[in-house]
Design an enzyme around this catalytic site. Structure first.
Site, mmCIF file in Angstrom:
data_model
loop_
_atom_site.group_PDB
_atom_site.id
_atom_site.type_symbol
_atom_site.label_atom_id
_atom_site.label_comp_id
_atom_site.label_asym_id
_atom_site.label_seq_id
_atom_site.Cartn_x
_atom_site.Cartn_y
_atom_site.Cartn_z
ATOM 1 C CD GLU A 1 10.621 87.134 41.472
ATOM 2 O OE1 GLU A 1 9.959 88.149 41.759
ATOM 3 O OE2 GLU A 1 11.253 86.461 42.351
ATOM 4 C CG HIS B 1 12.361 91.106 49.850
ATOM 5 N ND1 HIS B 1 11.352 91.760 49.786
ATOM 6 C CD2 HIS B 1 12.942 90.907 48.791
ATOM 7 C CE1 HIS B 1 11.147 91.944 48.311
ATOM 8 N NE2 HIS B 1 12.021 91.335 47.675
ATOM 9 N N GLY C 1 5.212 91.636 44.535
ATOM 10 C CA GLY C 1 3.848 91.139 44.435
ATOM 11 C C GLY C 1 3.769 90.052 43.146
ATOM 12 C CG ASP D 1 9.632 90.222 54.803
ATOM 13 O OD1 ASP D 1 10.576 90.551 53.804
ATOM 14 O OD2 ASP D 1 8.387 90.094 54.373
ATOM 15 C CG HIS E 1 9.995 92.901 42.900
ATOM 16 N ND1 HIS E 1 10.195 93.783 43.995
ATOM 17 C CD2 HIS E 1 10.578 91.721 43.214
ATOM 18 C CE1 HIS E 1 10.800 93.303 45.003
ATOM 19 N NE2 HIS E 1 11.072 92.106 44.530
ATOM 20 C CG ASP F 1 14.658 88.021 46.214
ATOM 21 O OD1 ASP F 1 14.336 89.163 46.719
ATOM 22 O OD2 ASP F 1 14.048 87.382 45.490
HETATM 23 ZN ZN ZN Z 1 12.441 90.828 45.525
#
Ligand code: ZN
Length: 326
Positions: A197, A14, A167, A16, A194, A274
């Site tokens: 998880e 990611h 999300g 950010d 995603h 990640d």
């Molecule tokens: Zn992720």
């Protein structure tokens, strides 16, 4: 083994979550706030004993404030690709949700262009190949997510290589996104999802049924032989992120990490950070912690590299060049 020297591919990273500390420090200084490196670490990196998802997610507040201008988006993309290049990564796919970067007036096109330019800068300087995965968000409306998908499609081939959704998986299961991914399929944009998880294996099955080429995390399908077989048969890549999975309590110990079981089942596996800054790690570190437990052979490492290239969303030319590097 020195994993910084090993050619590696990173597919789940990611933008950010991998903030450049200097960029954030300069941003705060420009706002009149001078912080020590220690304070900055406290705001961007989860504590080693992180026990809550809320603590983990808090580390994304400041990055979101910083990444509201073209300059900062470009520089962050450059810095992230540089960090990857300096530890032996030959190809990086970085992902982010552009809707989080519109707070100061940027539109989706400007946001995607800025990140593409930053990746291009890093490619020129370090030779690292890369691409953007544009993230929809599970909590956002279908209308907003379709707008993000449309922008991703328009930028496909100009920095963007694919689409994703991120999300809260527990509150927004896969069944809610059938329309979105049918549209993605119709637009012929590659996508990863995603899924698995948290503890919901059915999300992995649902993602595969929706035609995903890869799954982010996929931890929850461990022990579900039927879903693992489906994943292997359809050659769906699983993007594994060990430290992140520990910190968000997808599992309690890396001794239980399913990577060996997935490899044995014939599933294409990649190893990823990640969120490298949030977790305070590098990709080499992730290889090392798994190697300490699972003792990769040269053949394992070669297979992980080649499978990662195979399921990447790069062009055939780029893939051929990447395969020559291992
Ligand atoms: Zn992720």
């Amino acid at each position: 083994m020195d994993f910084t020297k090993l050619p590696k591919v990173e597919l789940h990273c990611h933008l950010d979550g991998g903030m450049d500390m200097d960029l954030v420090a300069e941003y705060l200084e420009s706002k009149g706030e001078k912080v020590s490196r220690e304070e900055l670490t406290g705001r961007l990196v989860v504590p080693a004993n992180c026990t809550s998802l809320a603590d983990y997610l808090k580390c994304f507040d400041l990055p979101c404030q910083v990444l509201q201008t073209k300059e900062n988006l470009r520089r962050q993309a450059y810095c992230l690709a540089k960090a990857d290049a300096l530890e032996g990564v030959t190809y990086l796919e970085t992902r982010f949700a552009p809707n989080f970067h519109k707070n100061e007036g940027l539109n989706l096109d400007e946001i995607l262009d800025a990140v593409a330019l930053g990746l291009e800068d890093a490619k020129k300087e370090f030779g690292i190949e890369s691409g953007i995965l544009v993230c929809a968000m599970r909590h956002m409306s279908l209308e907003d997510n379709l707008a993000v998908l449309k922008a991703a499609r328009e930028h496909l081939g100009s920095g963007v290589v694919g689409f994703d959704i991120a999300g809260d998986e527990a509150a927004f299961p896969m069944e809610m996104f059938t329309d979105l991914f049918h549209e993605a399929k119709r637009l012929e944009i590659p996508y990863t999802i995603h899924a698995g998880e948290c503890g919901r294996a059915e999300n992995v099955r649902g993602a595969i049924e929706l035609g995903t080429r890869r799954v982010g995390h996929g931890i929850a399908m461990d022990g579900h032989a039927d879903i693992m077989k489906m994943c292997a048969d359809k050659h769906v890549g699983v993007e594994m992120c060990p430290t992140s999975n520990l910190q968000t309590h997808a599992l309690e110990s890396l001794n239980d990490y399913p990577i060996r079981r997935y490899l044995d089942a014939g599933i294409p596996v990649s190893i990823n950070t990640d969120n490298r800054t949030v977790s305070g790690i590098s990709l080499s570190h992730e290889y090392q912690v798994l190697d300490d437990i699972f003792h990769f052979t040269d053949e394992d490492l070669r297979r992980i590299y080649r499978d990662s290239v195979d399921v990447a969303f790069a062009s055939d030319d780029v893939k051929e060049a990447l395969l020559r590097k291992f």
